[in-house]
Structure formats: structure tokens, C-alpha cells
Design a protein around this motif. Structure first.
Motif, mmCIF file in Angstrom:
data_model
loop_
_atom_site.group_PDB
_atom_site.id
_atom_site.type_symbol
_atom_site.label_atom_id
_atom_site.label_comp_id
_atom_site.label_asym_id
_atom_site.label_seq_id
_atom_site.Cartn_x
_atom_site.Cartn_y
_atom_site.Cartn_z
ATOM 1 N N SER A 14 -2.186 -9.982 4.408
ATOM 2 C CA SER A 14 -2.233 -11.411 4.100
ATOM 3 C C SER A 14 -3.157 -12.185 5.037
ATOM 4 C CB SER A 14 -0.837 -12.011 4.144
ATOM 5 O OG SER A 14 -0.308 -11.969 5.445
ATOM 6 N N GLY A 39 3.197 -11.316 3.480
ATOM 7 C CA GLY A 39 3.059 -12.689 3.010
ATOM 8 C C GLY A 39 3.892 -13.681 3.789
ATOM 9 N N ASP A 211 1.238 -15.944 0.174
ATOM 10 C CA ASP A 211 2.485 -15.935 0.938
ATOM 11 C C ASP A 211 3.476 -14.956 0.315
ATOM 12 O OD1 ASP A 211 3.152 -17.228 -1.367
ATOM 13 O OD2 ASP A 211 3.890 -19.049 -0.438
ATOM 14 N N TYR A 214 3.852 -15.060 -3.417
ATOM 15 C CA TYR A 214 2.658 -14.549 -4.107
ATOM 16 C C TYR A 214 2.815 -13.056 -4.389
ATOM 17 C CZ TYR A 214 -2.251 -13.228 -4.814
ATOM 18 O OH TYR A 214 -3.427 -12.718 -5.312
ATOM 19 N N TYR A 215 3.219 -12.299 -3.384
ATOM 20 C CA TYR A 215 3.373 -10.855 -3.555
ATOM 21 C C TYR A 215 4.618 -10.518 -4.368
ATOM 22 C CZ TYR A 215 -0.323 -10.413 -0.094
ATOM 23 O OH TYR A 215 -1.515 -10.504 0.559
#
Length: 274
Positions: A14, A39, A211, A214-215
Motif C-alpha cells: 500500500s 491497507g 486502504d 480497498y483491498y
């Protein structure tokens, strides 16, 4: 060991260290735990920076709100009302739309060109919104504590000959912090949880370096199973919240070290409605 290899490849992805490409197939639990944990670095960044800058801005707003001068009081009251009265997600949306309208080439200031494109990135624009939002809520907490400073403490300061800045720094402000700290702890926890909204805001992640959400969303979409990735993200948030409570508890004991029973920990009282 496959898991050790995943950690080496993705633990710092990240922030741009490690593999550039996300895994496309054969998703393992280690994949998901490692990348979602990576993240979390951004969530911690948003929370730490917003709390740091927001703390000082909130103190200034609280003092301005308590001022007898309407030129200081009215703008502070308007700022607090605006950011407390509107949803955080709408603040993200409006801020992004406003920042996108800035000239791509930058703004001319006294013959120099100030770049503005970086403000549309999540690490800057979303952080700015979080700082302003938490400043408004924290300012209201600090203002209430400032108004609750015992009159006897102020009279004692006057008796010792303390006035102006010396009186505020040595008597008023420490007492205000002691009174406000439990509520401010709840605000800090809420702010940390609110960093999850950055993923849903319009601010884009830089080069797919998002972040925790997001993952988590990436794995949920690829595996069609939200009951693995999202609980992992929730687990990280819970662990980080426990650490935050511990740190604020240490600060609370420090602020109240002169009082009986100050060694007891700070109780977590979640703010369920806001």
C-alpha cells in the motif's frame, strides 16, 4: 513458505514497496490478511494526521467560541455548526468536486505557480476533510469543557497573580483537557472508524495503493464471498481501536495523575448515535 512469501511481497504494498500487481487467482487467507493489513497503514495515517492537526485547530476553535469578540466567536460557531450539521460522506463528495475544479496547471500566487492537482488525491484531499470534520466535533467537546472549568480554579489562579496566557496555559487549559478527555477519546475512536469512508469517497487511491476497505472490496468482488475479507478488515479495526483506547487511557492517567484513583483505566463508552 507460501505465507511468508506473501508477507514479503504484499505487507507494504500500500506504500509502494513489494509486488506492484495484485493477485489474480488462488486467493489464500494469507493473501487477504496481508493485503488488508497493508491497507490499514493508510487508515492509521488518516487517523493519526487528522487527530494531530485537528487537535490544535479544535483548541483554537473552542477558545474562539468562548470569546466575547463576535468577530472570533461567530465564524467559529458557523464552522462548528456546518461540519457537525452535515454528513461526513457529503463533505467528502463536495470537497472532491470543489478541488477537481481547481486549475490543473496550478494557481498563480505572487508570480509563483502553486500546484493543486495533489489535493484531489486521497492522501491529501480526504485527509483535509477528516481534519475539518474532527476539528468541529472536538471543538464542541473542548468548548463544553472550557465552560465547565470550576470557578474556584480560576479564582485561585487570580489569587496567585496568574493572568492572560500564563493563566490559560497553567490552569484553564489543563483543567479543560481533563474534563474533555473521555469524550475526546470517543471522538478519536469515531474518527478512526470514519477513515473507512475514504474508500467510498470520490478521492482516488494512488496507483492502486488503497486502504483496508480497498483491498477487502477487491477480494470480496473476486471471490464473491464478503464473509472473509470484510471480517478481516473489521478485526484489524477492532485491534487498532483497542490500541487507541490504551494510548488515550495512558494520556488520561497522565492528565489526572494528581487525583485519587487516577491509576484506573479509561472506560470505553461508545458513541452509538451521532
Amino acid at each position: 513458505m507460501p505465507c511468508a512469501e506473501d508477507i514479503g511481497n504484499y505487507a507494504l504494498r500500500s506504500v509502494g514497496i513489494g509486488e506492484r500487481l495484485l493477485p489474480r487467482s488462488d486467493f489464500t487467507l494469507c493473501n487477504q490478511v496481508t493485503l488488508i493489513g497493508s491497507g490499514m497503514i493508510w487508515n492509521l495515517y488518516f487517523a493519526a494526521m487528522a487527530l494531530f492537526f485537528g487537535f490544535f485547530l479544535a483548541n483554537a476553535l473552542a477558545v474562539a467560541k468562548a470569546s466575547r469578540n463576535p468577530w472570533a466567536r461567530k465564524p467559529a460557531e458557523g464552522f462548528v455548526f456546518l461540519f457537525r450539521g452535515s454528513p461526513l460522506f457529503i463533505q467528502f463528495f463536495l470537497a472532491y468536486q470543489a478541488l477537481v475544479m481547481l486549475p490543473r496547471a496550478g494557481i498563480e500566487v505572487m508570480g509563483f505557480t502553486v500546484a493543486t492537482s495533489w489535493l484531489t488525491k486521497a492522501w491529501a484531499g480526504a485527509l483535509l476533510v477528516l481534519i475539518l470534520n474532527t476539528s468541529a466535533y472536538s471543538a464542541q467537546i473542548f468548548h463544553g469543557a472550557l465552560m465547565s472549568v470550576p470557578k474556584g480554579d480560576l479564582e485561585a489562579a487570580d489569587a496567585y497573580g496568574l493572568t492572560g496566557w500564563a493563566k490559560f496555559r497553567r490552569v484553564t487549559w489543563p483543567t479543560m483537557m481533563r474534563l474533555a478527555w473521555p469524550s475526546y477519546t470517543n471522538e478519536a475512536i469515531f474518527l478512526f472508524q470514519a477513515t473507512a469512508l475514504v474508500f467510498f469517497s470520490g478521492f482516488p487511491a494512488f496507483q492502486q495503493r488503497g486502504d483496508a476497505l480497498y483491498y477487502a472490496s477487491y477480494f470480496a468482488d473476486k471471490t464473491f464471498n464478503p464473509f472473509v475479507a470484510y471480517p478481516i478488515a473489521a478485526g484489524y479495526f477492532i485491534l487498532a481501536t483497542l490500541v487507541l483506547i490504551g494510548l488515550f487511557g495512558v494520556a488520561n492517567r497522565r492528565l489526572n495523575r494528581h487525583l485519587p484513583g487516577a491509576t484506573r483505566g479509561l472506560k470505553y463508552r461508545p458513541q452509538l448515535l451521532r
